[in-house]
Every structure is written in C-alpha cells, then in structure tokens.
Design a protein around this motif. Structure first.
Motif, PDB file in Angstrom:
ATOM      1  N   ASN A   1      46.283  38.782  48.589  1.00 47.55           N
ATOM      2  CA  ASN A   1      47.477  38.516  47.798  1.00 47.55           C
ATOM      3  C   ASN A   1      47.164  38.238  46.328  1.00 47.55           C
ATOM      4  O   ASN A   1      48.016  37.762  45.601  1.00 47.55           O
ATOM      5  CB  ASN A   1      48.278  37.363  48.405  1.00 47.55           C
ATOM      6  N   GLU A   2      45.955  38.545  45.892  1.00 51.10           N
ATOM      7  CA  GLU A   2      45.594  38.379  44.485  1.00 51.10           C
ATOM      8  C   GLU A   2      45.894  39.686  43.749  1.00 51.10           C
ATOM      9  O   GLU A   2      45.835  40.757  44.329  1.00 51.10           O
ATOM     10  CB  GLU A   2      44.106  38.038  44.346  1.00 51.10           C
ATOM     11  N   PRO A   3      46.186  39.611  42.456  1.00 50.80           N
ATOM     12  CA  PRO A   3      46.448  40.837  41.705  1.00 50.80           C
ATOM     13  C   PRO A   3      45.184  41.634  41.398  1.00 50.80           C
ATOM     14  O   PRO A   3      45.263  42.778  40.981  1.00 50.80           O
ATOM     15  CB  PRO A   3      47.097  40.334  40.411  1.00 50.80           C
ATOM     16  N   TYR A   4      44.027  41.047  41.611  1.00 50.67           N
ATOM     17  CA  TYR A   4      42.759  41.737  41.365  1.00 50.67           C
ATOM     18  C   TYR A   4      42.075  42.011  42.690  1.00 50.67           C
ATOM     19  O   TYR A   4      42.274  41.323  43.681  1.00 50.67           O
ATOM     20  CB  TYR A   4      41.846  40.914  40.444  1.00 50.67           C
ATOM     21  N   ASP A   5      41.240  43.055  42.693  1.00 51.67           N
ATOM     22  CA  ASP A   5      40.517  43.438  43.906  1.00 51.67           C
ATOM     23  C   ASP A   5      39.161  42.759  43.996  1.00 51.67           C
ATOM     24  O   ASP A   5      38.700  42.431  45.085  1.00 51.67           O
ATOM     25  CB  ASP A   5      40.320  44.957  43.954  1.00 51.67           C
ATOM     26  N   ILE A   6      38.508  42.608  42.842  1.00 55.33           N
ATOM     27  CA  ILE A   6      37.189  41.979  42.802  1.00 55.33           C
ATOM     28  C   ILE A   6      37.059  41.146  41.533  1.00 55.33           C
ATOM     29  O   ILE A   6      37.865  41.288  40.604  1.00 55.33           O
ATOM     30  CB  ILE A   6      36.035  43.018  42.850  1.00 55.33           C
ATOM     31  N   VAL A   7      36.024  40.327  41.512  1.00 59.21           N
ATOM     32  CA  VAL A   7      35.622  39.616  40.301  1.00 59.21           C
ATOM     33  C   VAL A   7      34.157  39.956  40.085  1.00 59.21           C
ATOM     34  O   VAL A   7      33.358  39.912  41.020  1.00 59.21           O
ATOM     35  CB  VAL A   7      35.808  38.084  40.453  1.00 59.21           C
ATOM     36  N   ALA A   8      33.816  40.331  38.857  1.00 62.02           N
ATOM     37  CA  ALA A   8      32.429  40.669  38.535  1.00 62.02           C
ATOM     38  C   ALA A   8      31.873  39.607  37.587  1.00 62.02           C
ATOM     39  O   ALA A   8      32.555  39.203  36.641  1.00 62.02           O
ATOM     40  CB  ALA A   8      32.350  42.040  37.887  1.00 62.02           C
ATOM     41  N   GLU A   9      30.662  39.176  37.869  1.00 59.86           N
ATOM     42  CA  GLU A   9      29.990  38.225  36.980  1.00 59.86           C
ATOM     43  C   GLU A   9      29.023  39.007  36.093  1.00 59.86           C
ATOM     44  O   GLU A   9      28.087  39.638  36.572  1.00 59.86           O
ATOM     45  CB  GLU A   9      29.220  37.174  37.773  1.00 59.86           C
ATOM     46  N   ILE A  10      29.305  38.964  34.795  1.00 60.96           N
ATOM     47  CA  ILE A  10      28.483  39.672  33.815  1.00 60.96           C
ATOM     48  C   ILE A  10      28.054  38.668  32.753  1.00 60.96           C
ATOM     49  O   ILE A  10      28.897  38.120  32.036  1.00 60.96           O
ATOM     50  CB  ILE A  10      29.262  40.847  33.180  1.00 60.96           C
ATOM     51  N   ASP A  11      26.753  38.410  32.668  1.00 63.53           N
ATOM     52  CA  ASP A  11      26.217  37.450  31.691  1.00 63.53           C
ATOM     53  C   ASP A  11      26.954  36.114  31.728  1.00 63.53           C
ATOM     54  O   ASP A  11      27.423  35.623  30.703  1.00 63.53           O
ATOM     55  CB  ASP A  11      26.246  38.037  30.277  1.00 63.53           C
ATOM     56  N   ASP A  12      27.080  35.526  32.894  1.00 65.37           N
ATOM     57  CA  ASP A  12      27.698  34.210  33.090  1.00 65.37           C
ATOM     58  C   ASP A  12      29.195  34.166  32.782  1.00 65.37           C
ATOM     59  O   ASP A  12      29.768  33.097  32.650  1.00 65.37           O
ATOM     60  CB  ASP A  12      26.967  33.133  32.283  1.00 65.37           C
ATOM     61  N   SER A  13      29.837  35.314  32.629  1.00 66.62           N
ATOM     62  CA  SER A  13      31.287  35.373  32.460  1.00 66.62           C
ATOM     63  C   SER A  13      31.872  36.120  33.648  1.00 66.62           C
ATOM     64  O   SER A  13      31.245  37.033  34.192  1.00 66.62           O
ATOM     65  CB  SER A  13      31.660  36.097  31.160  1.00 66.62           C
ATOM     66  N   PHE A  14      33.068  35.726  34.032  1.00 68.04           N
ATOM     67  CA  PHE A  14      33.739  36.330  35.173  1.00 68.04           C
ATOM     68  C   PHE A  14      34.899  37.196  34.700  1.00 68.04           C
ATOM     69  O   PHE A  14      35.670  36.788  33.836  1.00 68.04           O
ATOM     70  CB  PHE A  14      34.238  35.248  36.137  1.00 68.04           C
ATOM     71  N   TYR A  15      35.019  38.392  35.297  1.00 70.33           N
ATOM     72  CA  TYR A  15      36.061  39.351  34.946  1.00 70.33           C
ATOM     73  C   TYR A  15      36.835  39.737  36.198  1.00 70.33           C
ATOM     74  O   TYR A  15      36.254  40.190  37.176  1.00 70.33           O
ATOM     75  CB  TYR A  15      35.439  40.606  34.323  1.00 70.33           C
ATOM     76  N   ARG A  16      38.162  39.565  36.125  1.00 70.05           N
ATOM     77  CA  ARG A  16      39.039  39.971  37.227  1.00 70.05           C
ATOM     78  C   ARG A  16      39.310  41.467  37.078  1.00 70.05           C
ATOM     79  O   ARG A  16      39.753  41.919  36.029  1.00 70.05           O
ATOM     80  CB  ARG A  16      40.346  39.197  37.173  1.00 70.05           C
TER      81      ARG A  16
END
Length: 158
Positions: free
Chosen positions: A43-58
């Motif tokens: 039920n989240e609007p994003y499918d995955i979260v990626a961690e790139i250089d200590d930052s998280f991207y939805r």
C-alpha cells in the motif's frame, strides 16, 4: 532482440510484466552494489527504496511501452487503481523521488527524478525523429541508469 526481451514479451498478464520489470530493476541496482529495500506491504506509493551513499530514495518502478512514434518509449507517471466507483488516478508528487523504468523494446533501464516528468506520462526517445525536430526531447542517454546514478551520489534528494 535479447532473450530477456523475448521472455518479457511472452508474458501476457500485465501483473506478470510488472513483476518482471521490478525484478529487472532490482537486479540492475543490486549488481551495481546498491542496497534495495522492499516495503512489507503493497500500500505504499513506491515499489522499492534504494540506499545510495547513505541517502534513501523512494522509487516507483514502471514498464515503458512503445510510443506511437517510432524510436521512442513511453511510461505513465501516475497510478491507476480500479475502484467499485470506477478508476482512481493519482500522481506521485511528494510520495516518490525517482521513477525506475524498464524499457523491453530496447532492453534499457532508466532512472528519472520525479521533478523531470510530466503529470500523466513521459516519452523517452532512443532514435532521432524522422521530422528532424530535436527540441524538447527526453533523450534516453540522459536517463540511463549508469548516467543518473553518479548525480545521486553527489546531490542527494533526502
């Protein structure tokens, strides 16, 4: 056409194509050493979260389909849910950071910041148009995964 593209094209149900696109995008990220997190629930609007250089991207993952013009692919930038009262369409603004798009036509994976997309759909061109127009075109080489990832490392959005 690669074997992966042929297998992808043989999937008849949209749900299976979506699952395959998600698996391909995850594989592309993981093979580049990027940690991928998946929500426990759907039920989240994003499918995955990626961690790139200590930052998280939805990230919302989409499948691109052949556009009506040759040499281009298109994907939808809003979600469509079936409800008893009809269809509900909603944009992703404020809910995701990036679209990851698998284009089976050219077997490419794109990464697009949400602020660079239109409200309903986006076209990405991989061949020059026959009419010679080159203004306001989203060229595929600007959104290829390996072109966008370095900019995320130096300019995190979170």
């Amino acid at each position: 056409m690669s074997n992966r593209c042929e297998r992808f094209a043989s999937l008849e149900e949209p749900q299976k194509r979506g699952q395959a696109a998600e698996a391909i995008v995850k594989s592309e990220l993981v093979s580049r050493g990027i940690s991928v997190l998946t929500p426990d629930y759907d039920n989240e609007p994003y499918d995955i979260v990626a961690e790139i250089d200590d930052s998280f991207y939805r990230i919302q993952i989409k499948t691109a389909f052949e556009a009506t013009t040759n040499g281009a692919v298109r994907f939808r930038t809003r979600s469509t849910r079936t409800k008893s009262s009809g269809y509900e369409r909603e944009g992703y603004g404020g809910s995701i950071d990036l679209f990851a798009v698998y284009a089976p036509t050219c077997d490419e994976t794109y990464l697009i910041p949400i602020e660079e997309t239109a409200k309903t759909q986006m076209t990405i061109r991989y061949e020059r148009p026959k009419n010679g127009n080159v203004k306001n075109i989203n060229w595929h080489e600007n959104y290829l995964l390996d072109e966008v990832l370095p900019s995320l490392s130096s300019n995190p959005t979170t």
